[in-house]
Design an enzyme around this catalytic site. Structure first.
Site, PDB file in Angstrom:
ATOM      1  N   HIS A 152      -4.056   3.655   8.331  1.00 43.69           N
ATOM      2  CA  HIS A 152      -2.788   2.907   8.687  1.00 43.69           C
ATOM      3  C   HIS A 152      -1.840   4.142   9.021  1.00 43.69           C
ATOM      4  O   HIS A 152      -1.541   4.856   8.421  1.00 43.69           O
ATOM      5  CB  HIS A 152      -2.228   2.114   7.666  1.00 43.69           C
ATOM      6  CG  HIS A 152      -2.748   0.946   7.784  1.00 43.69           C
ATOM      7  ND1 HIS A 152      -2.560  -0.035   6.644  1.00 43.69           N
ATOM      8  CD2 HIS A 152      -3.486   0.274   8.652  1.00 43.69           C
ATOM      9  CE1 HIS A 152      -3.420  -0.949   6.809  1.00 43.69           C
ATOM     10  NE2 HIS A 152      -3.730  -1.212   8.223  1.00 43.69           N
ATOM     11  N   GLU A 184       0.972  -1.398   0.008  1.00 42.92           N
ATOM     12  CA  GLU A 184       0.026   0.018   0.026  1.00 42.92           C
ATOM     13  C   GLU A 184       0.824   1.210   0.020  1.00 42.92           C
ATOM     14  O   GLU A 184       2.248   1.245   0.289  1.00 42.92           O
ATOM     15  CB  GLU A 184      -0.858   0.065   1.269  1.00 42.92           C
ATOM     16  CG  GLU A 184      -0.234   0.053   2.461  1.00 42.92           C
ATOM     17  CD  GLU A 184      -1.247  -0.081   3.895  1.00 42.92           C
ATOM     18  OE1 GLU A 184      -2.288  -0.825   3.503  1.00 42.92           O
ATOM     19  OE2 GLU A 184      -1.103   0.492   4.777  1.00 42.92           O
TER      20      GLU A 184
END
Lengths: 291, 395
Positions: A248, A209
């Site tokens: 995150h 990611e």
């Protein structure tokens, strides 16, 4: 074959009496994972879910022969729990706790560097070797023993990939969720060599990611090590705006580093096939596996 | 959490790092009083964003009258969306040379990096890109901190590229040892992921003074520093409560949600797990839709959290449909389903809801949704296509 955990793995759970700790211990037991001990300071001598509880990790290891710590304690105490498990000599720790202060993890990773422990996480979904054992949150029904290794930063996308591989019949050797924090015990370059040493792993799916440069370093490892099996990669956050932290702690495009395109380019240049969707991940795996 | 310049400087001052004399002013009268006391001062807008100098948010004044006038002007400004609530009035320095000294988290090395450069005053990323040899780095042992010899090595490496400082290098290296050690201790104490002095001014009379400061505290560690958050809130909100942040994001923060607003989009997005939500946004855009937000309910969310999330998303009237994407691990499908049904009934939601649900307790979750008349899907791309269709394509 598998990596990290298998049917013989003996797990101790730090935080076994918590709401989530209890629920996921039950799920792990239902999957067939050997949970041999719980550690809750001050509650040693008790028992829960058929598992004896100890005050300290050292005592639990001495009494039960546990070889892996599953750490599911609140963020303020998690780094200390990880260090306790490492100090007790455990070779593997899996910490799922989300929200640990990053400098706590800086100290914990420095501490465990001087111990035998390999740490997976924190803020990760854990590890599953289908048909043998799972430690963490990965839903029991998604895995199926098979041919593909999975290593991923995101938890839920780990489940997506496993489910896709299982439903298409390819199955997994082991799936490893490494976590979404900026400071992790293990990154892609720590897990890929384990798959390289596992003859049963015929291909690897890498789910990355935005944020940081772990995917770029993985690409560099694939290139420089001469890894001889197909790598199929997927990067999430391709439409994320720069400067915004996407959930995150580690998922943020800052300055020139961390963009999805940079990662896609690096992985493509290293010979990996980069998919646009999870469905395409599964299709590309199918095309690259030997019939 | 990014601290304001004056907060950073007060922290520096507290631990013994020299800063220019200054006063905080929230009114023009206070700015005038500061100028009366300190003489010639720079009036500096206190906003948590760069580029204030270019925007006209800094003025150097010689008299209290000028200070008053400039403070009136600057306190009425809004810099890149942030209303100016206060100004920092500080005395000037006679600067002989500008250095850079900073600490930042290095993810790859899993340590804090201590960075020194003789090319101060510029963006360090810019220096790193154009002349990396002018930057010296050190990754101190997290338990011991930077050792004197390590800082000296760092100093000589950085000063080697500044001929003007060759003669002074021994004295500078000695002075940098306690400064770097103090800054490192401060970063650790405050859980800082960025702690930067730029420029670090070498004054004409040979002192090292922190002419500007940047301090960013790790969000995961904010609970250990409640006093900083309280002070910052006071500085950012003012009387009207406007923080300069996106108002939807500010509201989401108050409600305890992990939310990023994407203004102008028409599809609200909820999912469990950051990667999954990021992928949900990617999927919607791939089929021609425009997501309105990122909202991660996280692991183990209960029905109440789902309800709060839906209510939050619908505060933006641009939202014409919502895509809920759940792959349960630690999150249980039945809990999420109960939250969705409750929210729909209690909030009277009329925009289309598309739910994709699979994973832990998915059967029970799907049953709850189906009984309430919401048909859940299992494939994410299919669900993305469906919501884009229902909302009417790009919008």
């Amino acid at each position: 074959m598998a990596i990290l955990i298998d049917v013989s793995t003996r797990v101790l759970v730090q935080g076994i009496t918590g709401r989530e700790g209890g629920f996921h211990t039950q799920q792990m037991q239902a999957y067939g994972t050997q949970v041999v001990a719980g550690v809750v300071p001050g509650r040693g001598g008790g028992e829960t879910l058929g598992v004896p509880i100890f005050d300290t990790v050292a005592e639990a290891v001495a009494r039960t022969g546990a070889d892996t710590a599953f750490t599911i304690v609140p963020p303020a105490f998690a780094a200390d729990a990880v260090m306790e498990a490492a100090a007790a000599g455990l070779p593997l720790g899996i910490c799922v706790t989300e929200g640990i202060p990053v400098l706590d993890m800086v100290r914990a990773t420095a501490f465990i560097a001087g111990t035998p422990m390999r740490l997976i996480g924190p803020n990760c979904p854990g590890v599953m070797t289908p048909g043998q054992a799972k430690i963490g949150f990965i839903p029991n029904h998604v895995g199926r023993p098979g041919r593909v290794g999975v290593v991923a930063r995101s938890g839920t996308l780990t489940y997506e990939v496993i489910q896709g591989l299982s439903e298409s019949g390819y199955g997994e050797t082991t799936a490893v969720g490494i976590g979404g924090d900026p400071v992790l015990g293990s990154t892609f370059v720590d897990i890929l060599p384990l798959f390289a040493d596992d003859p049963a792993t015929e291909a690897v799916v890498l789910v990355g990611e935005i944020g940081g440069s772990d995917e770029e370093r993985a690409a560099e490892w694939i290139r420089s090590s001469g890894f001889d099996r197909p790598v199929i990669a997927f990067i999430s956050g391709r439409t994320a705006p720069p400067g915004k932290r996407m959930g995150h702690a580690g998922a943020i495009i800052s300055g020139s580093t961390g963009s999805a395109q940079g990662k896609i380019d690096a992985l493509t240049a290293a010979g990996a096939a980069v998919a646009d969707t999870i469905e395409e991940v599964v299709r590309l795996v199918g095309e690259r596996l030997a019939p | 959490m990014k601290l304001l310049e004056y907060q950073a400087k007060r922290q520096f001052d507290r631990v013994g790092i020299e800063v220019p004399s200054g006063r905080l002013a929230r009114t023009p009268e206070q700015a005038a009083a500061a100028a009366r006391e300190l003489g010639r001062v720079a009036i500096k807008a206190q906003v948590p964003i760069g580029g204030r100098g270019k925007a006209g948010g800094i003025a150097v004044v010689d008299t209290p009258e000028e200070a008053h006038r400039e403070a009136v002007r600057i306190l009425a400004m809004e810099i890149r969306g942030y209303p100016v609530r206060s100004v920092w009035c500080e005395t000037g320095l006679e600067i002989a040379h500008e250095l850079y000294l900073g600490i930042t988290l290095d993810r790859d090395r899993r340590r804090l990096a201590l960075i020194l450069s003789a090319a101060g005053g510029m963006e360090i990323e810019e220096v790193a890109a154009t002349s990396p040899e002018r930057i010296a780095k050190l990754w101190p042992d997290p338990f011991a901190g930077p050792r004197p010899f390590e800082v000296r090595e760092l100093a000589f490496a950085a000063l080697a590229h500044a001929p003007a400082l060759t003669e002074a290098r021994g004295r500078l290296a000695s002075a940098l040892v306690p400064l770097a050690q103090t800054l490192y201790r401060l970063a650790v104490e405050l859980d800082a992921v960025t702690c930067e002095i730029n420029p670090l001014a070498l004054t004409a009379d040979g002192r090292l003074v922190a002419a500007d400061g940047k301090l960013e505290v790790d969000e995961n560690a904010e609970y250990r520093h409640p006093e900083l958050a309280t002070e910052l809130a006071l500085d950012l909100e003012g009387e009207d409560g406007r923080t300069g942040e996106d108002p939807y994001e500010a509201e989401a923060k108050r409600r305890g949600l992990t939310y990023v607003h994407l203004p102008g989009g028409s599809i609200g997005c909820i999912g469990n797990g950051a990667g999954l939500v990021m992928n949900t946004l990617d999927l919607i855009q791939q089929v021609g839709g425009r997501p309105n937000n990122f909202l991660d309910i996280g692991g183990g969310a209960n029905a109440e959290k789902v309800r709060t999330s839906l209510a939050m998303i619908l505060t933006d009237p641009d939202v014409r449909g919502v895509f809920i994407n759940i792959f349960g691990g630690i999150t249980r499908g039945d809990e999420v389903a109960r939250g969705i049904v409750q929210a729909r009934d209690e909030l009277g939601i009329t925009v289309p809801l598309v739910v994709r649900m699979t994973g832990t307790n998915e059967v029970e979750g799907r049953r709850i949704l189906a009984e309430a008349g919401i048909v859940p899907g299992t494939s994410a791309p299919e669900a993305a296509r469906k919501i884009v269709e229902l909302v009417g394509g790009a919008g």
